[in-house]
Scaffold this active site. Structure first.
Site, PDB file in Angstrom:
ATOM      1  N   ASP A  36       0.833  -1.203   0.000  1.00 32.11           N
ATOM      2  CA  ASP A  36       0.000   0.000   0.000  1.00 32.11           C
ATOM      3  C   ASP A  36       0.865   1.249   0.000  1.00 32.11           C
ATOM      4  O   ASP A  36       1.422   1.629   1.031  1.00 32.11           O
ATOM      5  CB  ASP A  36      -0.922  -0.009   1.223  1.00 32.11           C
ATOM      6  CG  ASP A  36      -1.846   1.206   1.249  1.00 32.11           C
ATOM      7  OD1 ASP A  36      -2.058   1.810   0.185  1.00 32.11           O
ATOM      8  OD2 ASP A  36      -2.347   1.525   2.344  1.00 32.11           O
ATOM      9  N   LYS A  51       1.369   7.961   0.834  1.00 29.27           N
ATOM     10  CA  LYS A  51       1.834   7.907   2.206  1.00 29.27           C
ATOM     11  C   LYS A  51       3.206   8.562   2.341  1.00 29.27           C
ATOM     12  O   LYS A  51       3.970   8.622   1.369  1.00 29.27           O
ATOM     13  CB  LYS A  51       1.965   6.439   2.663  1.00 29.27           C
ATOM     14  CG  LYS A  51       0.673   5.688   2.834  1.00 29.27           C
ATOM     15  CD  LYS A  51       0.970   4.258   3.261  1.00 29.27           C
ATOM     16  CE  LYS A  51      -0.304   3.460   3.449  1.00 29.27           C
ATOM     17  NZ  LYS A  51      -1.103   3.927   4.604  1.00 29.27           N
ATOM     18  N   ASP A  53       0.188  -5.077   5.038  1.00 31.97           N
ATOM     19  CA  ASP A  53      -1.175  -4.532   4.984  1.00 31.97           C
ATOM     20  C   ASP A  53      -2.193  -5.590   4.564  1.00 31.97           C
ATOM     21  O   ASP A  53      -3.377  -5.285   4.481  1.00 31.97           O
ATOM     22  CB  ASP A  53      -1.228  -3.331   4.034  1.00 31.97           C
ATOM     23  CG  ASP A  53      -2.307  -2.335   4.411  1.00 31.97           C
ATOM     24  OD1 ASP A  53      -2.707  -2.310   5.593  1.00 31.97           O
ATOM     25  OD2 ASP A  53      -2.760  -1.582   3.535  1.00 31.97           O
ATOM     26  N   GLU A 104      -8.071   2.486   1.072  1.00 26.54           N
ATOM     27  CA  GLU A 104      -8.347   1.467   0.048  1.00 26.54           C
ATOM     28  C   GLU A 104      -8.894   0.174   0.617  1.00 26.54           C
ATOM     29  O   GLU A 104      -9.593  -0.572  -0.074  1.00 26.54           O
ATOM     30  CB  GLU A 104      -7.060   1.181  -0.744  1.00 26.54           C
ATOM     31  CG  GLU A 104      -6.078   0.203  -0.124  1.00 26.54           C
ATOM     32  CD  GLU A 104      -5.517   0.633   1.211  1.00 26.54           C
ATOM     33  OE1 GLU A 104      -5.239  -0.245   2.050  1.00 26.54           O
ATOM     34  OE2 GLU A 104      -5.359   1.857   1.433  1.00 26.54           O
ATOM     35  N   ARG A 147     -11.203  -0.517   2.830  1.00 32.42           N
ATOM     36  CA  ARG A 147     -12.664  -0.608   2.869  1.00 32.42           C
ATOM     37  C   ARG A 147     -13.262  -0.765   1.476  1.00 32.42           C
ATOM     38  O   ARG A 147     -14.348  -1.318   1.330  1.00 32.42           O
ATOM     39  CB  ARG A 147     -13.236   0.613   3.583  1.00 32.42           C
ATOM     40  CG  ARG A 147     -13.056   1.932   2.869  1.00 32.42           C
ATOM     41  CD  ARG A 147     -13.222   3.116   3.789  1.00 32.42           C
ATOM     42  NE  ARG A 147     -12.094   3.244   4.693  1.00 32.42           N
ATOM     43  CZ  ARG A 147     -11.997   4.202   5.618  1.00 32.42           C
ATOM     44  NH1 ARG A 147     -12.959   5.099   5.760  1.00 32.42           N
ATOM     45  NH2 ARG A 147     -10.943   4.257   6.402  1.00 32.42           N
TER      46      ARG A 147
END
Length: 507
Positions: free
Chosen positions: A278, A285, A296, A357, A359
């Site tokens: 991610d 990020k 993740d 992302e 969810r």
């Protein structure tokens, strides 16, 4: 190598002279009870006292008893589950260090010499030991010395088998059964650690789902299907496709199915977030800490580990595991803030932050489960929100549940296997926050972040009994403690197995 080899455990009737051994030291009314430990090694209690033997959970003291064998005392505290896990883990690490590094300096009984080849270790169980104490001890012994390294170095020597010496009059068969079950739970945790720790240049969505399918093929009663991006497109998995669209390595959906002939009760569906790396996408990020995003997919790893353990234990309950897997990358094809995404089932979501992302992929899997699998209960698990780390820290998972009784059931399942959970509220005041302006739903509403994420996911459960487990904190550890080691922890795998077992028992 995945899965990592774990120590074998057996329960035996008698102590074996000349074999390396350990004696737990429990806290007595007047301090550490050293008498039993000393007698087992043919020593005076004052000798153990002189070398600093302690009852503090996990405190290990080596010494050289008569006969030349290697010996340890290991603190087991007051005998709680946490104390016994700490004892097992401390002992496992001491043996590992002895094997890898050689003699133990500082022993007042003298130099123990070069490291022997310790294939076997015996541990004397105290009189009146409880079955749940054996569970906890085996978890500690199995997981405390876990290591994951990608290296050209040869594999280090390791402890291969532990013999638990039953006290006189104990039901050895019952203790052996408990030890065997605990080792299966440890295997679920260890596999979840392996998968989450695997580097993301190897671990893309295809690797993760294919590796899980290969393991399932070797597990009687467990079936696996991996769906590719074409199938996902045909079946409307817009959230998974949006998140995975920025990567050259396309998304996948893993479906693991376990349905024994003697299954009782309803159908449990477990859904695990499988983001194999991610970056945050366009909502990038910070670079600091991004390397940890290989973990993740810890929620998906927990689901995979749990399904394999459930099948291995032959639990009489029907369980399906879903792992939507994708990489969230930055490219010209990445999804954007402001996009409107259509999920499985038709619900639309306006994207506010591409780093939310998890969810998005869970929503598709939840909708698919509700529409096609006829579940009695749905539980999703994910490293979902930084807000949960702020709320509960790094050692406790958050539970959002459609019913208080379900939250308590999960909390109890975790407590019995050494995983701690705290119930979080699905606040009605924030339900309007997830309503979209340009679409049905808003992906990242304002307000409490973990609550908003849970309320968003609830929209895809079709009113079914459901729980959302946010493991953003305890899925990773910064240091060793008890049976947990630095890196991916495998948190939630044991809870999911115990929840399935509880459902089977309840029918």
């Amino acid at each position: 190598m995945i899965p990592t080899d774990l120590v074998e455990v057996d329960v035996v009737a008698s102590w074996r002279d000349g074999l390396p051994g350990a004696i737990p030291v429990l806290e007595g009314a007047d301090g550490p009870d050293l008498t039993e430990a000393a007698e087992a090694f043919g020593l005076d209690a004052d000798v153990l006292r002189a070398v600093g033997a302690s009852s503090a959970a996990g405190a290990v003291q080596p010494f050289a008893p008569a006969g030349g064998a290697v010996g340890w005392s290991v603190g087991a505290g007051a005998g709680s589950g946490a104390d016994w896990r700490g004892a097992g883990a401390g002992l496992a690490r001491a043996v590992r260090d002895r094997l890898v590094e050689g003699g133990d300096p500082g022993s007042e009984l003298g130099d123990l010499g070069d490291a022997p080849e310790i294939d076997y270790l015996q541990v004397r169980l105290p009189a009146g030991v409880l079955p749940e104490s054996v569970d906890a001890l085996v978890l500690g012994l199995s997981l405390g010395a876990y290591r994951f390294r990608v290296t050209a170095e040869p594999s280090p020597a390791r402890l291969r088998k532990v013999l638990l010496v039953a006290p006189e009059g104990a039901d050895q068969a019952a203790l052996r059964e408990r030890a065997g079950r605990a080792r299966v739970l440890a295997s679920a945790t260890s596999l979840a650690r392996d998968l989450a720790n695997a580097p993301s240049n190897v671990k893309d969505p295809d690797w993760l789902t294919s590796r899980a399918a290969e393991l399932a093929e070797r597990t009687p009663g467990l079936d696996a299907v991996v769906r590719d991006e074409k199938w996902l497109t045909e079946h409307g998995f817009g959230g998974v496709l949006a998140v995975g669209g920025g990567s050259a390595r396309p998304p996948r959906l893993l479906e693991l199915s376990y349905g024994p002939a003697d299954a009782r009760g309803g159908h449990l569906v477990l859904v695990g977030k499988g983001i194999t790396f991610d970056t945050g996408g366009i909502s990038l990020k910070p670079a600091d800490g991004m390397h940890l995003m290989r973990t993740d997919m810890a929620g998906g790893a927990a689901v995979i580990g749990a399904l394999l353990a459930i099948a291995h234990l032959q639990l009489p309950v029907r369980v399906t595991g879903l792992v939507p897997a994708a990489e969230n990358h930055v490219s010209g094809s990445a999804y954007r803030p402001g996009d409107v995404v259509r999920h499985r089932g038709g619900t639309t979501t306006e994207v506010a932050n591409t780093d939310a992302e998890g969810r998005m992929v869970l929503a598709d899997a939840l909708a698919y489960a509700a529409e096609t699998l006829d579940p009695e209960l749905v539980v999703d698990v994910a490293t979902l929100t930084g807000a949960m780390k702020v709320a509960l820290g790094l050692r406790t998972g958050g539970v959002f549940a459609s019913e208080p009784e379900l939250a308590e059931r999960i909390r109890t399942a975790g407590a019995s296997t050494g995983e701690r959970w705290w119930e979080m509220p699905l606040l009605a005041d924030h339900e309007p926050d997830v309503r979209g302006e340009q679409a049905d739903l808003k992906q990242a509403p304002s307000g409490p972040g973990a609550v908003g994420a849970a309320l968003f996911l609830r929209e895809f459960t079709a009113g079914l009994p459901w729980a959302h487990l946010d493991i953003a904190g305890p899925a990773r550890a910064e240091q060793d403690y008890a049976e947990v080691v630095s890196g991916a922890t495998g948190f939630a795998a044991r809870t999911l197995v115990e929840l399935a077992a509880d459902l089977a028992r309840a029918e």
